[in-house]
Enzyme design. Structure first.
Site, mmCIF file in Angstrom:
data_model
loop_
_atom_site.group_PDB
_atom_site.id
_atom_site.type_symbol
_atom_site.label_atom_id
_atom_site.label_comp_id
_atom_site.label_asym_id
_atom_site.label_seq_id
_atom_site.Cartn_x
_atom_site.Cartn_y
_atom_site.Cartn_z
ATOM 1 N N THR A 55 0.942 -1.144 -0.079
ATOM 2 C CA THR A 55 0.065 0.055 0.120
ATOM 3 C C THR A 55 0.949 1.207 -0.111
ATOM 4 O OG1 THR A 55 -1.799 -1.098 1.229
ATOM 5 C CG2 THR A 55 -1.827 1.040 1.274
ATOM 6 N N LYS A 103 -7.500 1.789 -2.818
ATOM 7 C CA LYS A 103 -7.164 1.245 -1.379
ATOM 8 C C LYS A 103 -7.123 2.226 -0.209
ATOM 9 C CE LYS A 103 -4.964 -1.196 1.717
ATOM 10 N NZ LYS A 103 -5.559 -2.203 2.183
ATOM 11 N N LYS A 137 -0.229 5.201 8.713
ATOM 12 C CA LYS A 137 0.522 5.349 7.180
ATOM 13 C C LYS A 137 -0.834 5.518 6.058
ATOM 14 C CE LYS A 137 1.605 2.519 4.260
ATOM 15 N NZ LYS A 137 1.935 1.258 3.444
HETATM 16 P P1 NAD Z 1 5.796 -5.979 7.300
HETATM 17 O O1 NAD Z 1 6.372 -4.860 8.074
HETATM 18 O O2 NAD Z 1 5.209 -6.982 8.170
HETATM 19 O O3 NAD Z 1 6.316 -6.673 6.190
HETATM 20 C C1 NAD Z 1 7.259 -5.911 5.247
HETATM 21 C C2 NAD Z 1 8.532 -6.751 4.953
HETATM 22 O O4 NAD Z 1 9.137 -5.997 3.986
HETATM 23 C C3 NAD Z 1 9.449 -6.828 6.325
HETATM 24 O O5 NAD Z 1 9.639 -8.218 6.623
HETATM 25 C C4 NAD Z 1 10.577 -6.177 5.961
HETATM 26 O O6 NAD Z 1 11.982 -6.806 6.243
HETATM 27 C C5 NAD Z 1 10.666 -6.368 4.424
HETATM 28 N N1 NAD Z 1 11.405 -5.188 3.679
HETATM 29 C C6 NAD Z 1 11.776 -3.924 4.191
HETATM 30 N N2 NAD Z 1 12.523 -3.497 3.003
HETATM 31 C C7 NAD Z 1 12.969 -4.297 2.343
HETATM 32 C C8 NAD Z 1 13.988 -4.482 1.300
HETATM 33 N N3 NAD Z 1 14.580 -3.457 1.011
HETATM 34 N N4 NAD Z 1 14.078 -5.593 0.589
HETATM 35 C C9 NAD Z 1 13.507 -6.915 0.970
HETATM 36 N N5 NAD Z 1 12.747 -6.685 2.101
HETATM 37 C C10 NAD Z 1 12.432 -5.401 2.801
HETATM 38 O O7 NAD Z 1 4.154 -5.216 6.902
HETATM 39 P P2 NAD Z 1 2.979 -5.919 6.258
HETATM 40 O O8 NAD Z 1 1.925 -6.061 7.237
HETATM 41 O O9 NAD Z 1 3.390 -7.504 5.691
HETATM 42 O O10 NAD Z 1 2.599 -5.021 5.140
HETATM 43 C C11 NAD Z 1 3.037 -4.709 4.060
HETATM 44 C C12 NAD Z 1 2.430 -3.912 2.976
HETATM 45 O O11 NAD Z 1 1.133 -4.497 3.002
HETATM 46 C C13 NAD Z 1 2.392 -2.457 3.561
HETATM 47 O O12 NAD Z 1 2.339 -1.634 2.546
HETATM 48 C C14 NAD Z 1 0.945 -2.407 4.085
HETATM 49 O O13 NAD Z 1 0.270 -1.138 4.378
HETATM 50 C C15 NAD Z 1 0.345 -3.489 3.490
HETATM 51 N N6 NAD Z 1 -1.128 -4.069 3.988
HETATM 52 C C16 NAD Z 1 -0.915 -4.583 5.171
HETATM 53 C C17 NAD Z 1 -2.043 -5.509 5.810
HETATM 54 C C18 NAD Z 1 -2.028 -5.956 7.028
HETATM 55 O O14 NAD Z 1 -3.020 -6.733 7.538
HETATM 56 N N7 NAD Z 1 -0.772 -6.041 7.805
HETATM 57 C C19 NAD Z 1 -3.004 -5.366 4.964
HETATM 58 C C20 NAD Z 1 -3.168 -4.747 3.752
HETATM 59 C C21 NAD Z 1 -2.152 -4.299 3.297
#
Ligand code: NAD
Length: 296
Positions: free
Chosen positions: A94, A169, A244
């Site tokens: 997102t 979104k 965010k």
């Molecule tokens: P999270 O922080 O658990 O996962 C993000 C991952 O990205 C981490 O494991 C981190 O180590 C990795 N990362 C960061 N920089 C990196 C790089 N340069 N190279 C490789 N890996 C890297 O976050 P999440 O909850 O999984 O959310 C991810 C996305 O999905 C966000 O944009 C969030 O807004 C969106 N989202 C989350 C949810 C939810 O319920 N958690 C629902 C819908 C959308």
């Protein structure tokens, strides 16, 4: 066999990558976190040593990263210089509409097909393969995007051209942030009025207060067993991530000249919750702040 590079194996990406592997695809996974990599290896993915290594022979690249700056950097520095031009690039993070359009323009200029495809549904849906995807892409590319997304998806809808998926979104999550606060305020008031929480759920879930925040993700522990409220608000969708998204909505709203006063209030309440130390908790934990308790 379709080769999928999966970058970002966190709360959401971990389950999504596992579903790609379960569907019989060859998944090359990368994350900066060794713990996330180990989990994906156990779920049937191959582990790469870098983004460049993960994408170098990919038919499709899927990214699930925290925010716009991560996506801009990973695409500019690692994916676009190393992936084959034939690879379909799908960003499921997102992020802000401007970043999505900027990355799409760079990808297109380099000869790639690109889609912004953010998701709705949370970690349980990521694990179950039942996310809703909202896609911004060139119309002729949509069938290929749908096919790559299929093992992770309950429904996939094309919102429009590049950036339209992120616009959908941001608007959806503004509804979610506002509705979660509304549900939490109602539970906090019910408690003060001496009304049992489970009984209030039973009534509101069958009345006009019914909404996703109440019946699929109930912030009050008990009525919805899969909700993060039953595991100390751990995992799920972090309050910092909701903040965010609400900031993205307010920035977009200011630029577009829209009136979103409840969105602004929700952003303020999540900012306060974050400053009180609740940013790492699931966003439904804002109930604790509204009950007058310290987060955590
Ligand atoms: P999270 O922080 O658990 O996962 C993000 C991952 O990205 C981490 O494991 C981190 O180590 C990795 N990362 C960061 N920089 C990196 C790089 N340069 N190279 C490789 N890996 C890297 O976050 P999440 O909850 O999984 O959310 C991810 C996305 O999905 C966000 O944009 C969030 O807004 C969106 N989202 C989350 C949810 C939810 O319920 N958690 C629902 C819908 C959308």
């Amino acid at each position: 066999m379709t080769r999928v590079a999966f970058i970002g194996l966190g709360n959401m990406g971990g389950g999504m990558a596992a579903n790609q592997a379960k569907a019989g695809r060859e998944v090359m996974a990368f994350d900066l976190s060794p713990a996330a990599l180990a989990k994906s290896a156990a779920a049937g993915c191959s582990v790469a040593g870098s983004v460049a290594e993960a994408v170098k022979a990919a038919d499709a690249v899927i990214t699930m990263l925290p925010a716009g700056p991560h996506v801009r950097q990973v695409y500019a520095e690692q994916i676009l210089p190393n992936a084959p031009r034939t690879a379909l690039l799908v960003d499921c993070s997102t992020i802000d509409v401007d970043s999505a359009r900027a990355v799409a323009a760079q990808a297109k200029a380099a000869g790639f097909r690109f889609a912004d495809a953010p998701v709705s549904g949370g970690t349980a849906a990521a694990e179950a393969g039942t996310l809703a995807f909202m896609v911004g892409c060139d119309e002729p590319d949509f069938a290929a995007v749908e096919q790559i997304i299929e093992p992770m998806s309950r429904i996939t809808i094309r919102a429009g051209d590049h950036g339209a998926g992120q616009a959908a979104k941001i608007c959806n999550n503004m509804v979610l942030g506002i509705s979660m606060i509304g549900v939490c305020e109602a539970f906090a008031l019910a408690e003060k009025l001496g009304l049992d929480g489970e009984r209030f759920f039973e009534i509101a879930s069958k009345s006009s207060g019914q909404c996703w925040s109440l019946t699929s993700y109930c912030p009050w522990p008990g009525p919805v067993p899969t909700a993060p409220s039953n595991r100390g608000y751990e995992g799920g969708f972090a309050a910092a991530m909701m903040l965010k998204d609400l900031k993205l909505a307010q920035e977009a709203s200011a630029r577009a000249g829209a009136a979103t006063p409840l969105g602004a209030t929700a952003e303020g309440l999540y900012a306060l919750f974050d400053r009180l130390g609740g940013g790492g908790k699931d966003f439904s934990a804002i109930l604790e702040m509204l009950r007058g308790n310290a987060p955590g």
